[in-house]
Motif scaffolding. Structure first.
Motif, mmCIF file in Angstrom:
data_model
loop_
_atom_site.group_PDB
_atom_site.id
_atom_site.type_symbol
_atom_site.label_atom_id
_atom_site.label_comp_id
_atom_site.label_asym_id
_atom_site.label_seq_id
_atom_site.Cartn_x
_atom_site.Cartn_y
_atom_site.Cartn_z
ATOM 1 N N CYS A 100 9.959 25.353 -28.342
ATOM 2 C CA CYS A 100 10.476 25.693 -29.664
ATOM 3 C C CYS A 100 12.001 25.769 -29.605
ATOM 4 O O CYS A 100 12.561 26.406 -28.722
ATOM 5 C CB CYS A 100 9.872 27.016 -30.111
ATOM 6 N N TYR A 101 12.648 25.092 -30.545
ATOM 7 C CA TYR A 101 14.107 25.058 -30.620
ATOM 8 C C TYR A 101 14.560 25.542 -31.993
ATOM 9 O O TYR A 101 13.862 25.342 -32.992
ATOM 10 C CB TYR A 101 14.635 23.634 -30.448
ATOM 11 N N SER A 102 15.723 26.124 -32.019
ATOM 12 C CA SER A 102 16.397 26.390 -33.281
ATOM 13 C C SER A 102 17.502 25.364 -33.426
ATOM 14 O O SER A 102 18.224 25.088 -32.460
ATOM 15 C CB SER A 102 17.023 27.790 -33.289
ATOM 16 N N VAL A 103 17.612 24.768 -34.610
ATOM 17 C CA VAL A 103 18.777 23.944 -34.924
ATOM 18 C C VAL A 103 19.617 24.803 -35.867
ATOM 19 O O VAL A 103 19.114 25.355 -36.838
ATOM 20 C CB VAL A 103 18.412 22.564 -35.507
ATOM 21 N N ILE A 104 20.897 24.924 -35.526
ATOM 22 C CA ILE A 104 21.750 25.942 -36.123
ATOM 23 C C ILE A 104 23.051 25.336 -36.610
ATOM 24 O O ILE A 104 23.659 24.524 -35.912
ATOM 25 C CB ILE A 104 22.057 27.041 -35.075
ATOM 26 N N ALA A 105 23.474 25.752 -37.784
ATOM 27 C CA ALA A 105 24.832 25.486 -38.267
ATOM 28 C C ALA A 105 25.505 26.852 -38.341
ATOM 29 O O ALA A 105 25.001 27.771 -38.994
ATOM 30 C CB ALA A 105 24.806 24.822 -39.639
ATOM 31 N N GLN A 106 26.620 26.985 -37.643
ATOM 32 C CA GLN A 106 27.266 28.290 -37.522
ATOM 33 C C GLN A 106 28.770 28.143 -37.655
ATOM 34 O O GLN A 106 29.351 27.169 -37.174
ATOM 35 C CB GLN A 106 26.918 28.897 -36.161
ATOM 36 N N SER A 107 29.383 29.128 -38.310
ATOM 37 C CA SER A 107 30.842 29.124 -38.381
ATOM 38 C C SER A 107 31.389 29.390 -36.981
ATOM 39 O O SER A 107 30.747 30.038 -36.157
ATOM 40 C CB SER A 107 31.339 30.185 -39.364
ATOM 41 N N ALA A 143 20.158 16.474 -37.450
ATOM 42 C CA ALA A 143 20.723 15.538 -38.427
ATOM 43 C C ALA A 143 20.220 15.853 -39.835
ATOM 44 O O ALA A 143 20.969 15.768 -40.814
ATOM 45 C CB ALA A 143 20.386 14.095 -38.046
ATOM 46 N N TYR A 144 18.958 16.244 -39.950
ATOM 47 C CA TYR A 144 18.396 16.610 -41.254
ATOM 48 C C TYR A 144 19.092 17.851 -41.809
ATOM 49 O O TYR A 144 19.404 17.905 -43.004
ATOM 50 C CB TYR A 144 16.887 16.846 -41.125
ATOM 51 N N LEU A 145 19.363 18.839 -40.962
ATOM 52 C CA LEU A 145 20.091 20.035 -41.398
ATOM 53 C C LEU A 145 21.486 19.651 -41.882
ATOM 54 O O LEU A 145 21.950 20.129 -42.925
ATOM 55 C CB LEU A 145 20.174 21.054 -40.262
ATOM 56 N N PHE A 146 22.155 18.755 -41.157
ATOM 57 C CA PHE A 146 23.478 18.274 -41.566
ATOM 58 C C PHE A 146 23.388 17.577 -42.924
ATOM 59 O O PHE A 146 24.218 17.799 -43.806
ATOM 60 C CB PHE A 146 24.044 17.323 -40.510
ATOM 61 N N TRP A 147 22.383 16.731 -43.094
ATOM 62 C CA TRP A 147 22.188 16.022 -44.362
ATOM 63 C C TRP A 147 21.994 17.018 -45.507
ATOM 64 O O TRP A 147 22.587 16.864 -46.572
ATOM 65 C CB TRP A 147 20.978 15.094 -44.241
ATOM 66 N N GLN A 148 21.182 18.045 -45.294
ATOM 67 C CA GLN A 148 20.954 19.058 -46.329
ATOM 68 C C GLN A 148 22.239 19.772 -46.723
ATOM 69 O O GLN A 148 22.423 20.136 -47.880
ATOM 70 C CB GLN A 148 19.951 20.110 -45.851
ATOM 71 N N MET A 149 23.123 19.974 -45.777
ATOM 72 C CA MET A 149 24.339 20.746 -46.019
ATOM 73 C C MET A 149 25.548 19.871 -46.339
ATOM 74 O O MET A 149 26.628 20.385 -46.598
ATOM 75 C CB MET A 149 24.636 21.613 -44.794
ATOM 76 N N SER A 150 25.387 18.562 -46.344
ATOM 77 C CA SER A 150 26.526 17.650 -46.465
ATOM 78 C C SER A 150 27.328 17.854 -47.756
ATOM 79 O O SER A 150 28.551 17.716 -47.746
ATOM 80 C CB SER A 150 26.074 16.192 -46.329
ATOM 81 N N GLY A 151 26.676 18.182 -48.848
ATOM 82 C CA GLY A 151 27.402 18.431 -50.091
ATOM 83 C C GLY A 151 28.338 19.619 -49.969
ATOM 84 O O GLY A 151 29.477 19.584 -50.436
ATOM 85 N N MET A 152 27.871 20.685 -49.336
ATOM 86 C CA MET A 152 28.716 21.867 -49.134
ATOM 87 C C MET A 152 29.845 21.571 -48.147
ATOM 88 O O MET A 152 30.971 22.017 -48.331
ATOM 89 C CB MET A 152 27.889 23.045 -48.621
ATOM 90 N N ILE A 153 29.530 20.824 -47.097
ATOM 91 C CA ILE A 153 30.541 20.508 -46.080
ATOM 92 C C ILE A 153 31.688 19.707 -46.690
ATOM 93 O O ILE A 153 32.849 19.954 -46.406
ATOM 94 C CB ILE A 153 29.912 19.726 -44.905
ATOM 95 N N ALA A 154 31.365 18.752 -47.546
ATOM 96 C CA ALA A 154 32.378 17.884 -48.145
ATOM 97 C C ALA A 154 33.039 18.528 -49.360
ATOM 98 O O ALA A 154 34.005 18.002 -49.892
ATOM 99 C CB ALA A 154 31.753 16.550 -48.555
ATOM 100 N N GLY A 155 32.540 19.686 -49.785
ATOM 101 C CA GLY A 155 33.048 20.339 -50.985
ATOM 102 C C GLY A 155 34.310 21.151 -50.756
ATOM 103 O O GLY A 155 34.842 21.234 -49.657
#
Length: 178
Positions: A100-107, A143-155
Protein backbone atom coordinates in the motif's frame (compact mmCIF):
# COMPACT_ATOMS: atom_id res chain seq x y z
CA UNK A 1 0.34 37.25 -11.39
CA UNK A 2 1.90 33.82 -11.84
CA UNK A 3 4.08 33.77 -14.94
CA UNK A 4 6.33 30.73 -14.59
CA UNK A 5 6.13 27.15 -13.42
CA UNK A 6 9.45 25.56 -12.55
CA UNK A 7 9.16 21.80 -13.15
CA UNK A 8 11.58 19.68 -11.15
CA UNK A 9 11.50 16.05 -12.30
CA UNK A 10 13.81 13.06 -12.19
CA UNK A 11 13.76 12.59 -15.98
CA UNK A 12 13.53 14.98 -18.90
CA UNK A 13 10.78 12.84 -20.47
CA UNK A 14 8.31 13.91 -17.76
CA UNK A 15 8.76 17.63 -18.37
CA UNK A 16 6.77 18.14 -21.57
CA UNK A 17 3.61 16.17 -20.63
CA UNK A 18 3.37 18.03 -17.31
CA UNK A 19 3.89 21.40 -19.00
CA UNK A 20 1.30 20.60 -21.69
CA UNK A 21 -1.28 19.71 -19.05
CA UNK A 22 -0.69 22.91 -17.08
CA UNK A 23 -0.72 25.00 -20.25
CA UNK A 24 -4.29 23.78 -20.92
CA UNK A 25 -5.35 25.70 -17.80
CA UNK A 26 -3.21 28.79 -18.32
CA UNK A 27 -1.89 29.54 -21.83
CA UNK A 28 0.20 32.47 -20.57
CA UNK A 29 2.49 30.32 -18.43
CA UNK A 30 6.13 29.88 -19.26
CA UNK A 31 8.06 26.88 -18.01
CA UNK A 32 11.52 26.32 -16.60
CA UNK A 33 12.95 22.79 -16.42
CA UNK A 34 15.14 21.42 -13.67
CA UNK A 35 16.57 17.97 -13.04
CA UNK A 36 19.21 18.73 -10.39
CA UNK A 37 19.90 21.20 -7.60
CA UNK A 38 22.41 22.96 -9.87
CA UNK A 39 19.58 23.63 -12.36
CA UNK A 40 17.59 25.30 -9.58
CA UNK A 41 20.57 27.43 -8.56
CA UNK A 42 20.96 28.64 -12.16
CA UNK A 43 17.45 30.17 -12.28
CA UNK A 44 17.41 33.96 -12.48
CA UNK A 45 16.33 35.40 -9.11
CA UNK A 46 14.21 38.07 -10.85
CA UNK A 47 11.72 35.50 -12.13
CA UNK A 48 11.14 33.74 -8.78
CA UNK A 49 8.66 36.25 -7.35
CA UNK A 50 6.16 35.37 -10.10
CA UNK A 51 6.91 31.62 -10.14
CA UNK A 52 5.73 28.36 -8.60
CA UNK A 53 7.95 25.29 -8.28
CA UNK A 54 6.48 21.82 -8.76
CA UNK A 55 8.60 18.79 -7.86
CA UNK A 56 7.20 15.65 -9.48
CA UNK A 57 8.68 12.31 -8.36
CA UNK A 58 12.08 13.93 -7.87
CA UNK A 59 14.47 13.39 -4.96
CA UNK A 60 16.18 16.75 -5.18
CA UNK A 61 16.52 19.04 -2.19
CA UNK A 62 15.26 22.53 -2.97
CA UNK A 63 17.54 25.20 -1.45
CA UNK A 64 15.97 27.19 1.40
CA UNK A 65 16.85 30.46 -0.30
CA UNK A 66 14.81 29.45 -3.35
CA UNK A 67 11.84 28.36 -1.20
CA UNK A 68 11.74 31.82 0.37
CA UNK A 69 11.89 33.66 -2.98
CA UNK A 70 9.09 31.84 -4.81
CA UNK A 71 6.00 34.02 -4.89
CA UNK A 72 3.50 31.23 -5.66
CA UNK A 73 4.81 28.43 -3.47
CA UNK A 74 6.49 25.10 -3.89
CA UNK A 75 4.71 21.76 -4.06
CA UNK A 76 6.11 18.23 -4.09
CA UNK A 77 4.32 15.23 -5.64
CA UNK A 78 5.72 11.96 -4.34
CA UNK A 79 4.81 8.43 -3.32
CA UNK A 80 5.62 6.69 -0.05
CA UNK A 81 4.79 3.26 1.34
CA UNK A 82 2.04 3.66 3.92
CA UNK A 83 4.03 1.84 6.58
CA UNK A 84 6.85 4.42 6.17
CA UNK A 85 4.99 7.71 5.75
CA UNK A 86 7.17 10.35 4.18
CA UNK A 87 10.19 8.11 3.75
CA UNK A 88 10.87 5.09 1.55
CA UNK A 89 12.16 2.10 3.55
CA UNK A 90 15.83 1.28 3.48
CA UNK A 91 16.41 -1.79 1.25
CA UNK A 92 17.47 -3.93 4.22
CA UNK A 93 14.58 -2.86 6.50
CA UNK A 94 11.89 -4.94 4.86
CA UNK A 95 11.85 -8.37 3.31
CA UNK A 96 8.40 -7.77 1.85
CA UNK A 97 7.52 -5.28 -0.85
CA UNK A 98 5.01 -2.72 0.39
CA UNK A 99 1.44 -3.42 -0.71
CA UNK A 100 0.00 0.00 0.00
CA UNK A 101 1.34 3.41 -1.04
CA UNK A 102 0.23 6.95 -0.48
CA UNK A 103 0.60 9.38 -3.37
CA UNK A 104 0.96 12.82 -1.87
CA UNK A 105 1.00 16.44 -2.98
CA UNK A 106 2.52 18.55 -0.23
CA UNK A 107 3.67 22.11 0.18
CA UNK A 108 7.40 22.53 0.68
CA UNK A 109 8.56 25.01 3.31
CA UNK A 110 11.67 25.52 5.36
CA UNK A 111 9.52 25.34 8.50
CA UNK A 112 8.37 21.68 8.76
CA UNK A 113 5.42 22.49 11.03
CA UNK A 114 3.93 24.70 8.33
CA UNK A 115 3.88 22.12 5.54
CA UNK A 116 0.46 20.98 4.43
CA UNK A 117 -0.88 18.14 2.36
CA UNK A 118 -2.84 19.50 -0.62
CA UNK A 119 -3.60 16.16 -2.29
CA UNK A 120 -3.62 12.55 -1.13
CA UNK A 121 -4.62 9.15 -2.51
CA UNK A 122 -3.83 5.54 -1.65
CA UNK A 123 -2.77 2.78 -4.03
CA UNK A 124 -3.07 -0.88 -3.07
CA UNK A 125 -0.79 -3.23 -4.99
CA UNK A 126 -2.15 -6.72 -5.70
CA UNK A 127 -0.18 -9.68 -4.35
CA UNK A 128 2.39 -11.04 -6.78
CA UNK A 129 2.92 -7.75 -8.64
CA UNK A 130 6.47 -7.46 -9.97
CA UNK A 131 8.52 -4.39 -9.06
CA UNK A 132 8.27 -2.73 -12.51
CA UNK A 133 4.47 -3.06 -12.53
CA UNK A 134 4.26 -1.79 -8.95
CA UNK A 135 6.30 1.27 -9.88
CA UNK A 136 4.12 1.86 -12.95
CA UNK A 137 0.92 1.62 -10.88
CA UNK A 138 2.18 4.08 -8.28
CA UNK A 139 3.48 6.52 -10.89
CA UNK A 140 0.17 6.34 -12.79
CA UNK A 141 -1.73 7.25 -9.63
CA UNK A 142 0.70 10.08 -8.92
CA UNK A 143 0.15 11.39 -12.45
CA UNK A 144 -3.62 11.15 -11.92
CA UNK A 145 -3.33 13.23 -8.72
CA UNK A 146 -1.31 15.82 -10.66
CA UNK A 147 -3.95 15.85 -13.41
CA UNK A 148 -6.72 16.40 -10.84
CA UNK A 149 -4.85 19.33 -9.32
CA UNK A 150 -3.51 20.84 -12.56
CA UNK A 151 -6.11 23.63 -12.68
CA UNK A 152 -5.14 24.81 -9.19
CA UNK A 153 -1.42 24.46 -9.92
CA UNK A 154 -1.66 26.63 -13.05
CA UNK A 155 -4.00 29.12 -11.35
CA UNK A 156 -3.38 32.41 -9.62
CA UNK A 157 -3.74 31.30 -5.98
CA UNK A 158 -0.55 32.02 -4.09
CA UNK A 159 -1.27 29.17 -1.69
CA UNK A 160 -3.11 25.95 -2.58
CA UNK A 161 -5.75 24.87 -0.06
CA UNK A 162 -4.67 22.13 2.30
CA UNK A 163 -6.59 18.98 3.03
CA UNK A 164 -4.35 18.38 6.06
CA UNK A 165 -2.34 21.10 7.70
CA UNK A 166 -1.09 22.33 11.02
CA UNK A 167 -3.43 24.36 13.19
CA UNK A 168 -1.19 27.36 12.55
CA UNK A 169 -1.80 28.50 8.96
CA UNK A 170 0.53 31.43 8.70
CA UNK A 171 4.22 31.69 7.99
CA UNK A 172 6.31 32.37 11.06
CA UNK A 173 7.58 35.87 11.57
CA UNK A 174 11.30 36.34 12.16
CA UNK A 175 10.60 36.74 15.88
CA UNK A 176 8.95 33.30 15.93
CA UNK A 177 12.06 31.63 14.52
CA UNK A 178 14.26 32.73 17.45
Amino acid sequence: MIKTIILLTDTVQRQQPLANLLREHNRDLSFCSALRASDLSAIEPDMLNEARLISFAADVAVPEKLLLQLGYGTYKFYAAPVQYPGLPPAPDESDDDPRCYSVIAQSMMIWPDFKKVVGLETVTIPDGTVAADRERMVLSRLAYLFWQMSGMIAGEATDLPGIMESSENRRPALAMMN
